[in-house]
Design an enzyme around this catalytic site. Structure first.
Site, PDB file in Angstrom:
ATOM      1  N   GLY A 128      73.680 -55.861  64.194  1.00 13.52           N
ATOM      2  CA  GLY A 128      73.707 -56.804  63.074  1.00 13.52           C
ATOM      3  C   GLY A 128      72.322 -57.199  62.591  1.00 13.52           C
ATOM      4  N   GLU A 129      71.313 -56.914  63.388  1.00 14.59           N
ATOM      5  CA  GLU A 129      69.967 -57.376  63.022  1.00 14.59           C
ATOM      6  C   GLU A 129      69.116 -56.220  62.476  1.00 14.59           C
ATOM      7  OE1 GLU A 129      68.364 -60.530  65.622  1.00 14.59           O
ATOM      8  OE2 GLU A 129      70.297 -60.473  66.657  1.00 14.59           O
ATOM      9  N   MET A 130      68.282 -55.602  63.313  1.00 16.15           N
ATOM     10  CA  MET A 130      67.411 -54.557  62.762  1.00 16.15           C
ATOM     11  C   MET A 130      67.974 -53.147  62.962  1.00 16.15           C
ATOM     12  SD  MET A 130      63.936 -56.503  63.920  1.00 16.15           S
ATOM     13  CE  MET A 130      62.667 -55.395  63.320  1.00 16.15           C
TER      14      MET A 130
END
Lengths: 113, 350
Positions: free
Chosen positions: B146-148
């Protein structure tokens, strides 16, 4: 003969009870400045004998918790305020980790002999 | 005539004395003009001179610089579009100004972006404290879907293909090469270097007259006293490094409980620092409040019910309008002096 046997049994029982009674100690561990403190000193390890009881007493002006999720013991004393104390009897020999869930830097190992 | 004048003078004196008495008894007088810090305040809230750092990753200029370059490099993400600094933006108090973080593919995530300010002093990283050290934290968001959303093995290959990076890694960690470990160590070194600067509160602690205004000084008394903010926001970093359920009833996020299944931890999150807090709106782990006054109102009503597990330190406070205003004023006095952050030029492929 019979009397002597009964006498011997009684003696053994009495000695055992006395010995156990003498050995089972009550130890107070304070929760102070977000540390475990015994006899005025911060502790991270503590050795007790099987059957001993540790009273965890909150001495900070906010709530603390005490829990243990070791293989040997599991308990959760909930959260309680300054002045309150909760006892835990350590029966099984081994090493258990005791922590405060609210302030996880409060951690100590209790070795039960 | 003279008698009348004397009467008037006596009357004025009586009114003045009673006003003085009222002022003396009113709580706001307690924090009147020249009241400085107590010895205990100085001891408790003075900023430390040193930054704690692990033995196997001492901070050096080369390590901090490499970490900074990595921190600002969007090639650390799967999309090559998001850097650590995208969410931890120095222009926004090392946060992102969003209620909750926005990650890969513009996905809105469940928790707000915490500041990286003073993380060197934190004993646990992430809102739920699942990493004990920055080194253990640093790679998490890079990998997280969900982030990088960047596979670390691919990242190592990508960085190795950039000569400038090879050199920087060699200077920072001689002989250790480009690896997950050195990436995490370098980013941690940079993050450790991001510490709070001197604030009006710090100058007031040093005894500088007029460093904090009267309202902020009164606010500090409320902070320590009636509002009991110090039950959790204690010490120079205004954090107990602890986990509390402060009654934010909006979501099903169990917080620390998902890491340690102890009842008191249901819905509990880490106590964040309050240094520079006024720069990091919106507030709370779920970003539900837009202003510090809304936060103060939340605490004033004793929080809301959450998972039947409200921290017992949470109580109705009964703060007056003035006390609430003073408290917010104090929180603004925790903003450190502006810190110039230069953006590094990133190494490129030949």
């Amino acid at each position: 003969m019979k009397t002597a046997t009964i006498y011997n049994i009684l003696l053994v029982i009495t000695t055992t009870v006395l010995a156990l009674g003498a050995e089972a100690a009550e130890i107070t561990v304070l929760q102070q400045d977000k540390s475990f403190v015994k006899d005025g000193e911060q502790i991270e390890v503590l050795t007790v004998k099987a059957g001993d009881t540790i009273n965890f007493q909150n001495d900070d002006p906010f709530f603390h918790n005490v829990f243990c999720l070791s293989d040997l013991e599991t308990f959760d004393l909930g959260s309680y305020p300054k002045g309150e104390s909760k006892p835990v009897k350590f029966d099984k020999p081994g090493v258990v980790e005791v922590e405060c869930a609210i302030h996880p830097q409060m951690y100590m190992e209790v070795t039960v002999e | 005539m003279i008698e009348k004048l004397e009467f008037r003078a006596a009357k004025t004196l009586a009114v003045a004395s009673s006003l003085f008495l009222v002022a003396l008894l009113s709580p706001s007088f307690v924090a009147a003009k020249d009241m400085g810090p107590t010895a205990e305040d100085v001891e408790k809230y003075r900023r430390p001179m040193e930054i704690p750092q692990p033995k196997n990753n001492r901070m050096t200029p080369e390590r901090i610089e490499l970490g900074k370059v990595l921190f600002f490099d969007p090639r650390l993400s799967g999309s090559n579009f998001i850097s650590c600094a995208t969410c931890h933006n120095p222009a926004l108090g090392w946060s992102d100004g969003q209620p909750t973080a926005v990650g890969h593919g513009m996905e809105v995530l469940g928790r707000s972006t915490p500041t990286i300010l003073n993380t060197a002093y934190q004993r646990f990283q992430f809102w739920d404290g699942r990493a004990r050290t920055l080194e253990k934290q640093a790679l998490g968001p890079i990998e997280a879907e969900g982030e990088m959303f960047q596979a670390l093995d691919d990242l190592i290959d990508e960085l190795k293909a950039i000569p400038g990076y090879e050199d920087m890694f060699e200077h920072a960690y001689p002989g250790e090469g480009v690896s997950k470990k050195t990436i995490a160590k370098a980013i941690s070194s940079f993050e450790r270097s991001v510490v709070a600067t001197e604030s009006p509160f710090d100058r007031w602690l040093k005894g500088v007259k007029g460093a904090m205004n009267d309202s902020a000084i009164r606010g500090f008394q409320v902070f320590k006293g009636k509002a009991n903010c110090v039950a959790c926001h204690d010490g120079f970093n205004f954090s107990d490094n602890g986990f509390h359920n402060i009654g934010l009833p909006d979501n099903k996020d169990q917080g620390r409980f998902s890491i340690k299944p102890i009842k008191v931890l249901k819905g509990a999150f880490k106590t964040p620092t309050l240094r520079d807090v006024a720069l990091t709106a919106p507030y709370m782990h779920n970003g539900q409040f837009n202003t510090l006054m809304e936060v103060v109102e939340h605490y004033n009503r004793g929080g809301d019910k959450n998972m039947g597990n409200l921290d017992p330190n949470m109580k109705k406070l009964g703060l007056s309008k003035k006390e609430k205003k003073d408290l917010v004023e104090f929180l603004h006095a925790l903003i450190g002096d502006p810190q110039e952050v230069t953006v590094p030029t990133l190494p490129v492929k030949k």
